[in-house]
Design an enzyme around this catalytic site. Structure first.
Site: not given
Ligand code: F6P
Length: 349
Positions: A13, A129-130, A273, A281-282
């Site tokens: 990711g 980010i984890d 909600r 976040q990415r």
């Molecule tokens: O990069 C790790 C992460 O952000 C996880 O927290 C999340 O579950 C995952 O990537 C989601 O990634 P994608 O939707 O890009 O496969």
């Protein structure tokens, strides 16, 4: 005199900080008369031989840019066609590369480690980010994601307050609650829920009750996407357990916030909600701290190569940039410690 050449790839990711790390690798390599070739789309690049040149003219502005100019993928060369490993070896020879820099999380580092055991000259840079890679205090991308999640919570706080609402903020983090705990603390969440420490509905409702008793008519709940809530029957409720898995066997997560919303509405009758922060976040520009961390890790990775210290991962250890073995980097998933969890719960309710 002909210059040496190395390759670089970004896998898994994406996150802010990848481009500053690529830039640092190119700048530092140039100082040592080494050229850099970029492999596109994670491990798919060296398998298919897809590259792009990375000269100094290409990387001037990327310090500020989110994502990765190389693209990324969750390609696992050890899954599927067994010839993929040989293709990687052939392409490294074909492009005349002295070594490879792999920037990635646990999956990318896992592949880097296996390839390095097979004799390839590889150095890793930890990103995610984890923040769940062991042997480094922090991974690149984490500081920026914390900032985004915290700013989002600040915004959600004002609207929750205006409407006397409970707002659940679902934050990324499959096995590790670092991002949720950090942003929950920074954003003043009233309840912080993480995958490592499952809680039941009573725990959450009691916390909300105590917020109300303090005279506060709204509340923010920070919940990591991989969190399990213990149902009244004692069984763990997890979101999307039937979702498809990726090449590394990870199920696509998302939805625990919505489940909790329904449960809390039923239980409390209050206005609840749920907001999924998701890939927000990415994205976006890396924070200043992330730019510095990514640059320092990129510099260290090139130093490893210059010193022929392969099979290593650049790391931040006890506040200092250093290097650890790839083996150490992938040895254990770094989950939230009891100590940090306790700290994150201090202002609950
Ligand atoms: O990069 C790790 C992460 O952000 C996880 O927290 C999340 O579950 C995952 O990537 C989601 O990634 P994608 O939707 O890009 O496969």
């Amino acid at each position: 005199m002909s210059r040496d050449k190395i390759g670089v790839l970004t896998g898994g990711g994406d996150c802010p900080g990848l481009n500053p790390a690529i830039r640092a690798v190119v700048r530092m390599a140039d100082r040592h008369q080494i050229d850099v070739v970029g492999f596109k789309k994670g491990w798919a690049g060296p398998i298919q031989g897809h590259t792009m040149p990375l000269s100094l003219d290409h990387i001037d502005e990327i310090l500020l840019e989110g994502g990765t100019i190389l693209g990324s993928s969750r390609t696992n060369p050890y899954k599927g066609d067994p010839s993929h490993i040989q293709s990687i070896k052939d392409n490294i020879k074909k492009f005349n590369l002295r070594a490879l820099v792999a920037i990635g999380g646990e999956d990318t580092m896992g592949v880097a480690h296996k390839l390095s055991q097979e004799g390839l000259l590889i150095v890793g840079i930890p990103k995610t980010i984890d923040n769940d890679l062991d042997a480094t205090d922090m991974t690149l991308g984490f500081p920026s994601a914390v900032q985004v999640a915290c700013e989002s919570m600040d915004r959600l706080r004002s609207t929750a307050r205006s409407h006397d609402r409970i707002i659940i903020v679902e934050i990324m983090g499959r096995h590790a609650g670092w991002l949720t705990a950090y942003s929950g603390i920074a954003g003043g969440a009233d309840v912080i829920l993480v995958p490592e420490f499952s809680q039941n509905l009573d725990f959450i409702c009691e916390s909300l009750e105590s917020v109300k008793n303090r005279g506060k008519n709204y509340a923010l709940i920070a919940i990591a996407e991989g969190t399990k809530i213990i149902g009244d029957d004692g069984k763990e409720i997890l979101s999307q357990s039937k979702a498809p898995v990726d090449a590394f066997g990870h199920v696509a997560l998302g939805g625990i916030g919505d489940l909790l919303q329904t449960m809390l509405k039923e239980r409390t009758g209050r206005d609840v909600r749920s907001v999924v922060l998701g890939h927000t976040q990415r994205g976006g520009s890396p924070t200043a701290m992330d730019r510095v961390l990514s640059t320092a890790l990129g510099v260290e990775a090139v130093k490893c190569i210059v010193e022929k210290d392969y099979g290593k991962m650049a790391a931040l250890k006890e506040g200092r940039i250093s290097r650890v073995s790839l083996q150490e980097g992938v040895g254990r998933l770094k989950t939230l410690s009891q100590e940090f969890y306790d700290f994150s719960q201090l202002f609950r309710g």
